[in-house]
Design a protein around this motif. Sequence first.
Motif, PDB file in Angstrom:
ATOM      1  N   CYS A 566       0.569  -1.239  -0.333  1.00  0.00           N
ATOM      2  CA  CYS A 566      -0.086   0.043   0.085  1.00  0.00           C
ATOM      3  C   CYS A 566       0.797   1.574  -0.124  1.00  0.00           C
ATOM      4  O   CYS A 566       1.063   2.031  -0.689  1.00  0.00           O
ATOM      5  N   LEU A 569       2.504   1.570  -3.577  1.00  0.00           N
ATOM      6  CA  LEU A 569       1.239   2.306  -4.549  1.00  0.00           C
ATOM      7  C   LEU A 569       0.942   3.286  -4.112  1.00  0.00           C
ATOM      8  O   LEU A 569       0.571   4.056  -5.436  1.00  0.00           O
ATOM      9  N   LEU A 596       2.383   1.343 -12.524  1.00  0.00           N
ATOM     10  CA  LEU A 596       0.691   0.928 -12.157  1.00  0.00           C
ATOM     11  C   LEU A 596       0.646  -0.375 -11.807  1.00  0.00           C
ATOM     12  O   LEU A 596      -0.129  -1.341 -10.967  1.00  0.00           O
ATOM     13  N   VAL A 597       0.057  -0.791 -12.676  1.00  0.00           N
ATOM     14  CA  VAL A 597      -0.313  -2.039 -13.627  1.00  0.00           C
ATOM     15  C   VAL A 597       0.352  -2.726 -12.670  1.00  0.00           C
ATOM     16  O   VAL A 597       0.495  -3.896 -12.438  1.00  0.00           O
ATOM     17  N   ILE A 600       0.136  -3.807  -9.695  1.00  0.00           N
ATOM     18  CA  ILE A 600      -1.211  -3.862  -8.844  1.00  0.00           C
ATOM     19  C   ILE A 600      -1.379  -6.099  -9.414  1.00  0.00           C
ATOM     20  O   ILE A 600      -1.436  -6.649  -8.399  1.00  0.00           O
ATOM     21  N   PHE A 604      -0.319  -6.071  -5.394  1.00  0.00           N
ATOM     22  CA  PHE A 604      -1.215  -6.026  -5.112  1.00  0.00           C
ATOM     23  C   PHE A 604      -2.311  -7.411  -5.224  1.00  0.00           C
ATOM     24  O   PHE A 604      -2.900  -7.402  -3.882  1.00  0.00           O
ATOM     25  N   TYR A 605      -2.006  -8.169  -5.765  1.00  0.00           N
ATOM     26  CA  TYR A 605      -2.305  -9.468  -6.321  1.00  0.00           C
ATOM     27  C   TYR A 605      -2.660  -9.623  -5.164  1.00  0.00           C
ATOM     28  O   TYR A 605      -3.476 -11.150  -4.564  1.00  0.00           O
TER      29      TYR A 605
END
Length: 858
Positions: A566, A569, A596-597, A600, A604-605
């Motif tokens: 987090c 990000l 960012l992609v 994530i 983030f997954y």
Amino acid sequence: MGSLFRSEEMALCQLFLQSEAAYACVSELGELGLVQFRDLNPDVNAFQRKFVNEVRRCDEMERKLRYLEKEIKKDGIPMLDTGESPEAPQPREMIDLEATFEKLENELREVNQNAEALKRNFLELTELKHILRKTQVFFDESVPMVYKSSAHHSSHKYRRYLQMADNQNEDEQAQLLGEEGVRASQPGQNLKLGFVAGVISREKLPAFERMLWRACRGNVFLRQAMIESPLEDPTSGDQVYKSVFIIFFQGDQLKTRVKKICEGFRATLYPCPEAPADRREMAMGVMTRIEDLNTVLGQTQDHRHRVLVAAAKNLKNWFVKVRKIKAIYHTLNLFNLDVTQKCLIAECWVPLLDIETIQLALRRGTERSGSSVPPILNRMQTFENPPTYNRTNKFTKAFQALIDAYGVASYREMNPAPYTIITFPFLFAVMFGDIGHGAIMALFGLWMIRKEKGLAAQKTDNEIWNIFFGGRYIIFLMGVFSMYTGFIYNDIFSKSLNIFGSHWHVSYNKSTVWNNKLLQLSPKTSDYEGTPYPFGMDPIWQVATSNKIIFQNAYKMKISIIFGVCHMLFGVIMSWHNHTYFRNRLSLVYEFIPQLVFLILLFFYMVLLMFIKWNRYAATNELRWSEACAPSILITFIDMVLFNEPKKPPVGCKTVYMFWGQHFIQVVFVLGALCCIPVMLLGKPMKIMQARKQANEEVQPITGSSDAEIGGPAGHGNGGGGHHEEEEMSEIFIHQGIHTIEYVLGSVSHTASYLRLWALSLAHAQLADVLWTMVLSIGLQKEGWLGGIFLTIVFAFWAILTVGILVLMEGLSAFLHTLRLHWVEFQSKFYLGQGYAFQPFAFDAIIENGSAASGETD
């Protein structure tokens, strides 16, 4: 507060001042502290500038003030400090100040010289008094001045001395005493002994005695007596211990040799009469003169004290005035003169919002000087990068200092400081979570905040204390956040608080629990099914020695990864604000979006998998969804990245996947993340190359693909802009490749770096537990009044170790790890930090930094 998120807009201005009004206008700007002047004479020697004589006069006045300050401190006189800052005096007042300082210095030097002369006379008389007193004792010991060589004196030392003189041969006696001395030393003749008396430093006495013995071949006799009280050296003021000595010898040749030795050892010789009556008369005269000198010395010291007390009342204000005058003339030396020699021209950086305030200050200065020509402040266009200026207060100043220590923000770039105010103490508290230790830190910070005015007034050179005091608000917030996370961990000095009552039910009987230390808490048993402990960890985990570490390991490791992803990000999203503000479309499309992609789709997954696992797998579920069948997040992520087939599920479990279509989604995510890498690597350089090619064909500039889009933040309107030379395409490809590799590999290493939150939290908890078990629990084992005394001693030892190791050392360790997480893992996503700080001409900063910083405005 707007400038805290992004630095102030700056403007480069040209300032025209009439020569008569320049001093007063610069003085007003110094009080304001919002203008940074540029040196318009960089090639001119400091000794060839217009106001060099005025600066020298200020240096001379400052020297005299330092001399006065030294004398005041020597006498221990307190200097009055009202905390007020007087205005800079007018140039005509410099003459009065110089005259005042000259008078004080001359008067003080004259008093000191007189006092030193009086003290030297007093020292000589005191030494002579001791000589007369001590030598009287020597002579009273029946030591006659005339001896016969055959006489038997009562003193063995004197008999030995005369015996040595009688046993010498004629050549030696002739050499030492001369022919007349030889004749006088023949048996049956009277022997006349000469003597000298003086005073010598006590530490030199043994070497002095050896030198006399060797140089005079033992033909002298030395008597010495210590002076009990130390004597003051009139030059240095030190207390020196001395001894009185008297030396007996025969003949003029030995007398000359003895005096040379005394001179070499810096011994002071004094006249001492042979007759007792003469000595008593001299002693009486010496005592009378000492009494007179004491009276004169007292009056001299009183006069000196009155002079210093009067100077001490104004010394602080005088220092402020002189340093302000010196700073003004230093600043005026940065200006240029026009051809008429009647106008001074300056260039300066000013905050755009403060131009009106600066103009009002210039108007006040013009009115004070009596000039009728108003000053002119014109904005200029420039391609230079303006300085970075973030307005701060006493609360935000320390957090801004943490950011500036990494690098001053580029002009108008997003400032991490306002977000650091929350994230820094929180990430620190994740590692330092303990209610007790956090309370100690918070109370210390709160004490410094409550007493900040008094503590700030007590200026000290202790660097460690200044760091603590400067970061008092950081320390307070770190302590408060640590108390919060301590409640989450339910940890206070390695123990728990049972506020709401444990929600666990132990199904074993008492004897089983006491006899079997390998029992673990069953996740199925609780008093209220589906109702956890209301806030934080259940206190029963503190006594679950078998699986406490296992549970806390998994819990703290996962929240470390969640917070880390987090945090990163958020850093990537901050770069979006920079790209949109500077209208950097290439960086927005070919850097921000793929970054960012990438973050994530992979990391983030992984965080989502943790929440899915917590939600779907529980001990009370059926077997296929119980904790026994829960897959490992780490193994799942490794298999996902390497495209490995998952291993077979455990017996009784139907699948290793957490949801339907997980394998397909993971393959798509990894392929999508891999596709982001060439976009980051080649997208921006290819677009720049294409734009340049098109520009060469059309022979006109291409808007929207300027060099500002290549290098990052540049000026954005209002007085300044970035101006870069066109960069070679090879360098652009290399820089973009380095940036891409750094981000891709850094995403992995940075995510792992946040595991330090987990590691330090466990280490801190275990250290507290060890300290309790091995120290404080020992003091609880004894009973009675002896046990109370023993417990008090043990508790004091435990408290010292707690503060010294767990609060100071562990706190510093957690602070440094938190600082690294912000500098490297967070700020590297968006923060360049390639600017330079706005350093305005401000009297407050100059006076605070002392004379060393006086006048340094560039």
